[in-house]
Write a protein that holds these residues in place. Structure first.
Motif, PDB file in Angstrom:
ATOM      1  N   UNK A  57       0.823  -1.210   0.000  1.00 36.56           N
ATOM      2  CA  UNK A  57       0.000   0.000   0.000  1.00 36.56           C
ATOM      3  C   UNK A  57       0.860   1.263   0.000  1.00 36.56           C
ATOM      4  N   UNK A  58       2.140   1.117   0.327  1.00 39.60           N
ATOM      5  CA  UNK A  58       3.048   2.274   0.333  1.00 39.60           C
ATOM      6  C   UNK A  58       3.788   2.265  -0.996  1.00 39.60           C
ATOM      7  N   UNK A  59       3.293   3.038  -1.940  1.00 41.88           N
ATOM      8  CA  UNK A  59       3.815   2.938  -3.306  1.00 41.88           C
ATOM      9  C   UNK A  59       4.782   4.065  -3.665  1.00 41.88           C
ATOM     10  N   UNK A  60       4.883   5.112  -2.810  1.00 40.38           N
ATOM     11  CA  UNK A  60       5.885   6.170  -3.016  1.00 40.38           C
ATOM     12  C   UNK A  60       6.567   6.435  -1.685  1.00 40.38           C
ATOM     13  N   UNK A  61       7.672   7.152  -1.709  1.00 45.72           N
ATOM     14  CA  UNK A  61       8.467   7.355  -0.488  1.00 45.72           C
ATOM     15  C   UNK A  61       7.730   8.177   0.555  1.00 45.72           C
TER      16      UNK A  61
ATOM     17  N   UNK B 292      -4.032   5.570  -1.794  1.00 45.29           N
ATOM     18  CA  UNK B 292      -4.750   4.359  -1.394  1.00 45.29           C
ATOM     19  C   UNK B 292      -6.227   4.649  -1.148  1.00 45.29           C
ATOM     20  N   UNK B 293      -6.520   5.755  -0.491  1.00 47.79           N
ATOM     21  CA  UNK B 293      -7.908   6.056  -0.124  1.00 47.79           C
ATOM     22  C   UNK B 293      -8.834   6.144  -1.337  1.00 47.79           C
TER      23      UNK B 293
ATOM     24  N   UNK C 230     -12.813   3.661  -4.728  1.00 47.89           N
ATOM     25  CA  UNK C 230     -13.294   3.403  -6.092  1.00 47.89           C
ATOM     26  C   UNK C 230     -13.625   1.924  -6.274  1.00 47.89           C
ATOM     27  N   UNK C 231     -12.770   1.040  -5.735  1.00 47.63           N
ATOM     28  CA  UNK C 231     -13.038  -0.399  -5.831  1.00 47.63           C
ATOM     29  C   UNK C 231     -14.302  -0.744  -5.062  1.00 47.63           C
ATOM     30  N   UNK C 232     -14.437  -0.167  -3.864  1.00 50.23           N
ATOM     31  CA  UNK C 232     -15.635  -0.406  -3.061  1.00 50.23           C
ATOM     32  C   UNK C 232     -16.875   0.125  -3.771  1.00 50.23           C
ATOM     33  N   UNK C 233     -16.751   1.308  -4.363  1.00 43.73           N
ATOM     34  CA  UNK C 233     -17.890   1.885  -5.088  1.00 43.73           C
ATOM     35  C   UNK C 233     -18.291   0.984  -6.253  1.00 43.73           C
ATOM     36  N   UNK C 234     -17.302   0.436  -6.967  1.00 45.52           N
ATOM     37  CA  UNK C 234     -17.605  -0.472  -8.075  1.00 45.52           C
ATOM     38  C   UNK C 234     -18.314  -1.726  -7.566  1.00 45.52           C
ATOM     39  N   UNK C 235     -17.832  -2.264  -6.454  1.00 42.02           N
ATOM     40  CA  UNK C 235     -18.443  -3.451  -5.846  1.00 42.02           C
ATOM     41  C   UNK C 235     -19.909  -3.191  -5.492  1.00 42.02           C
ATOM     42  N   UNK C 236     -20.147  -2.081  -4.799  1.00 42.74           N
ATOM     43  CA  UNK C 236     -21.510  -1.778  -4.369  1.00 42.74           C
ATOM     44  C   UNK C 236     -22.393  -1.385  -5.559  1.00 42.74           C
ATOM     45  N   UNK C 237     -21.797  -0.692  -6.526  1.00 43.32           N
ATOM     46  CA  UNK C 237     -22.577  -0.324  -7.710  1.00 43.32           C
ATOM     47  C   UNK C 237     -23.041  -1.573  -8.443  1.00 43.32           C
ATOM     48  N   UNK C 238     -22.207  -2.602  -8.498  1.00 41.83           N
ATOM     49  CA  UNK C 238     -22.592  -3.826  -9.205  1.00 41.83           C
ATOM     50  C   UNK C 238     -23.704  -4.568  -8.455  1.00 41.83           C
ATOM     51  N   UNK C 239     -23.690  -4.495  -7.112  1.00 39.60           N
ATOM     52  CA  UNK C 239     -24.839  -5.015  -6.357  1.00 39.60           C
ATOM     53  C   UNK C 239     -26.114  -4.301  -6.802  1.00 39.60           C
ATOM     54  N   UNK C 240     -26.028  -2.989  -6.833  1.00 40.49           N
ATOM     55  CA  UNK C 240     -27.201  -2.195  -7.206  1.00 40.49           C
ATOM     56  C   UNK C 240     -27.630  -2.478  -8.634  1.00 40.49           C
ATOM     57  N   UNK C 241     -26.638  -2.580  -9.543  1.00 42.52           N
ATOM     58  CA  UNK C 241     -26.949  -2.825 -10.943  1.00 42.52           C
ATOM     59  C   UNK C 241     -27.652  -4.170 -11.116  1.00 42.52           C
TER      60      UNK C 241
ATOM     61  N   UNK D 113       0.424  -3.780  -7.880  1.00 39.12           N
ATOM     62  CA  UNK D 113       0.434  -4.557  -6.627  1.00 39.12           C
ATOM     63  C   UNK D 113      -0.562  -3.973  -5.631  1.00 39.12           C
ATOM     64  N   UNK D 114      -0.698  -2.641  -5.648  1.00 40.97           N
ATOM     65  CA  UNK D 114      -1.696  -2.007  -4.787  1.00 40.97           C
ATOM     66  C   UNK D 114      -3.091  -2.465  -5.171  1.00 40.97           C
ATOM     67  N   UNK D 115      -3.374  -2.509  -6.476  1.00 42.45           N
ATOM     68  CA  UNK D 115      -4.697  -2.960  -6.921  1.00 42.45           C
ATOM     69  C   UNK D 115      -4.958  -4.404  -6.522  1.00 42.45           C
ATOM     70  N   UNK D 116      -3.955  -5.264  -6.653  1.00 40.22           N
ATOM     71  CA  UNK D 116      -4.113  -6.657  -6.247  1.00 40.22           C
ATOM     72  C   UNK D 116      -4.391  -6.734  -4.747  1.00 40.22           C
ATOM     73  N   UNK D 117      -3.630  -5.967  -3.964  1.00 45.22           N
ATOM     74  CA  UNK D 117      -3.816  -5.960  -2.510  1.00 45.22           C
ATOM     75  C   UNK D 117      -5.235  -5.544  -2.138  1.00 45.22           C
ATOM     76  N   UNK D 118      -5.703  -4.434  -2.682  1.00 52.04           N
ATOM     77  CA  UNK D 118      -7.013  -3.923  -2.312  1.00 52.04           C
ATOM     78  C   UNK D 118      -8.129  -4.859  -2.781  1.00 52.04           C
ATOM     79  N   UNK D 119      -7.987  -5.406  -3.991  1.00 48.35           N
ATOM     80  CA  UNK D 119      -9.004  -6.326  -4.500  1.00 48.35           C
ATOM     81  C   UNK D 119      -9.060  -7.608  -3.687  1.00 48.35           C
ATOM     82  N   UNK D 120      -7.900  -8.197  -3.456  1.00 49.92           N
ATOM     83  CA  UNK D 120      -7.866  -9.479  -2.754  1.00 49.92           C
ATOM     84  C   UNK D 120      -8.328  -9.329  -1.314  1.00 49.92           C
ATOM     85  N   UNK D 121      -7.974  -8.226  -0.677  1.00 44.83           N
ATOM     86  CA  UNK D 121      -8.363  -8.032   0.725  1.00 44.83           C
ATOM     87  C   UNK D 121      -9.880  -7.879   0.860  1.00 44.83           C
TER      88      UNK D 121
END
Length: 410
Positions: free
Chosen positions: A150-154, A163-164, A169-180, A250-258
């Motif tokens: 999650x720490x991608x720059x110094x 990260x935030x 955005x990933x969470x919004x996509x997840x919830x939007x797909x529930x709604x869709x 790697x950040x995207x993989x981390x956030x998605x997998x978690x």
């Protein structure tokens, strides 16, 4: 309401859905649903058709082969708010299911458009993507993420502020797909924000209205969030295989997998918990499991024991084994927090403390202060709202307990 005679009873715009040997009766506008024996569905359908109580009674008794007290059932419907008064046919609005919640149902995308994303071809794509991601992570364990990804720059502040929005955005996509997915069924939903374990901010979609459709049609909205994330995870893993040493990937993989791991925790009210409830025909598994846990440790009261005995057969059957999952589950949740969240929060707290320890005359101090507000502000605000909601619920339970005590004394 008990002296209804042969008059008609005006009900709200209720839905009646057959569910095995029972029926689910609900008011979609209020998001209120109950399970009743199949004969109750016969009564409600008859009343909705404009028949009198006497006619509904005749239909119910012909169906059940025995006497049916329809007048008492109408009283119950009235207590639940299912009877329309003064010509009203819609409900009073849905009750909140999260401390911070949208008050009204939300609809926008045409159902015909939404169905393109949940047809047979779409679900094949989702399944292939999930399988590809699983095989890739097994074959290439070096692609498994770590919390430090999650720490991608110094500059930790910049990393955190990247990260935030990405996580949201990933969470919004997840919830939007529930709604869709609910729109694909012609239904509506609404959004809320909750906090779990006092530290984890959770965005959720209220899918209450899916109780108005057949059981097999509920799986789509329940699995939709994980489905779209499987496509995102598969695409990110493929990109990482092709382009190594890409911190953002790697950040995207981390956030998605978690987040997918979180939804897989059936001992919480997660997406797969909802699938479990649907697949087993349960109606109140969470509360029944809590009561069974109290019974296991001899902490259950007489009234709670009666509630456990009166639970549906499916809830009692599933809770016999689910209670063990429910009790052991927090250990896995703690491991999840230790692996994913706490190291990052610890780094954020240390970085914030160091920055605020500098002089207010420096830019580092104000940059740290602004970052801290962005990092911890939403979490603190939601935790405060959740705490207030908990206090109100506790006061309500205490008030009900005092009233019951006074009634017994009288």
């Amino acid at each position: 309401m008990s002296d209804v005679g042969t008059t008609t009873v005006a009900l709200r715009d209720l839905t009646v859905t057959d569910d095995g040997e029972e029926c689910i009766i609900g008011d979609p506008s209020a998001g209120s649903y109950i399970n009743v024996p199949a004969v109750g569905g016969v009564v409600v359908r008859s009343l909705l058709a404009g028949r009198t109580v006497a006619e509904a009674t005749a239909e119910a008794e012909a169906f059940a082969g025995e006497a049916v007290d329809v007048a008492s059932f109408v009283d119950t419907l009235d207590e639940l708010g299912f009877v329309a008064h003064d010509g009203a046919s819609g409900g009073a609005g849905p009750a909140p299911t999260a401390p911070v919640q949208q008050r009204t149902w939300f609809a926008g995308v045409d159902a015909r458009v939404a169905r393109w994303f949940f047809g047979r071809t779409a679900w094949t794509v989702y399944a292939v993507a999930a399988l590809f991601a699983l095989i890739t992570l097994v074959a290439r364990p070096d692609l498994l993420p770590h919390s430090t990804d999650a720490i991608i720059v110094s500059d930790f502040g910049i990393s955190a502020l990247i990260v935030l929005p990405v996580g949201w955005s990933i969470t919004a996509l997840h919830e939007y797909w529930h709604w869709l997915a609910t729109r694909a069924l012609g239904l509506q939903s609404r959004f809320g924000i909750d906090v779990r374990y006092g530290v984890l901010l959770v965005f959720e979609t209220d899918l209450t209205q899916i109780w108005s459709v057949a059981r097999r049609r509920r799986y789509g909205p329940q699995l939709a969030g994980m489905a779209v994330q499987s496509v995102l995870l598969a695409g990110t893993l493929l990109a990482e295989v092709l382009w190594r040493d890409a911190p953002f990937l790697r950040l995207l993989v981390l956030l998605n997998l978690s987040t997918l791991m979180w939804q897989a925790m059936v001992f919480l009210r997660s997406d797969l918990y909802a699938v479990l409830v649907t697949a087993t025909g349960c109606t109140n598994l969470w509360e029944t499991t809590q009561l069974r846990a109290k019974a296991m440790f001899r902490l259950i009261s007489s009234s709670e024991q009666r509630a456990l005995d009166d639970a549906s057969p499916a809830d009692r059957r599933v809770s016999r084994w689910f209670v063990h999952v429910w009790l052991i589950g927090p250990v896995f949740a703690a491991g999840y927090l230790v692996w994913y969240l706490l190291p990052w929060v610890g780094e954020a707290a240390a970085w914030t403390a160091a920055g605020l320890a500098t002089s207010p005359a420096t830019g580092r101090f104000w940059w740290t202060a602004a970052s801290a507000v962005a990092l911890f502000g939403p979490l603190v605000l939601t935790a405060v709202v959740a705490a207030k909601a908990g206090v109100r619920a506790l006061r309500t339970r205490k008030g009900a307990g005092h009233a019951a005590t006074a009634q017994r004394a009288a």
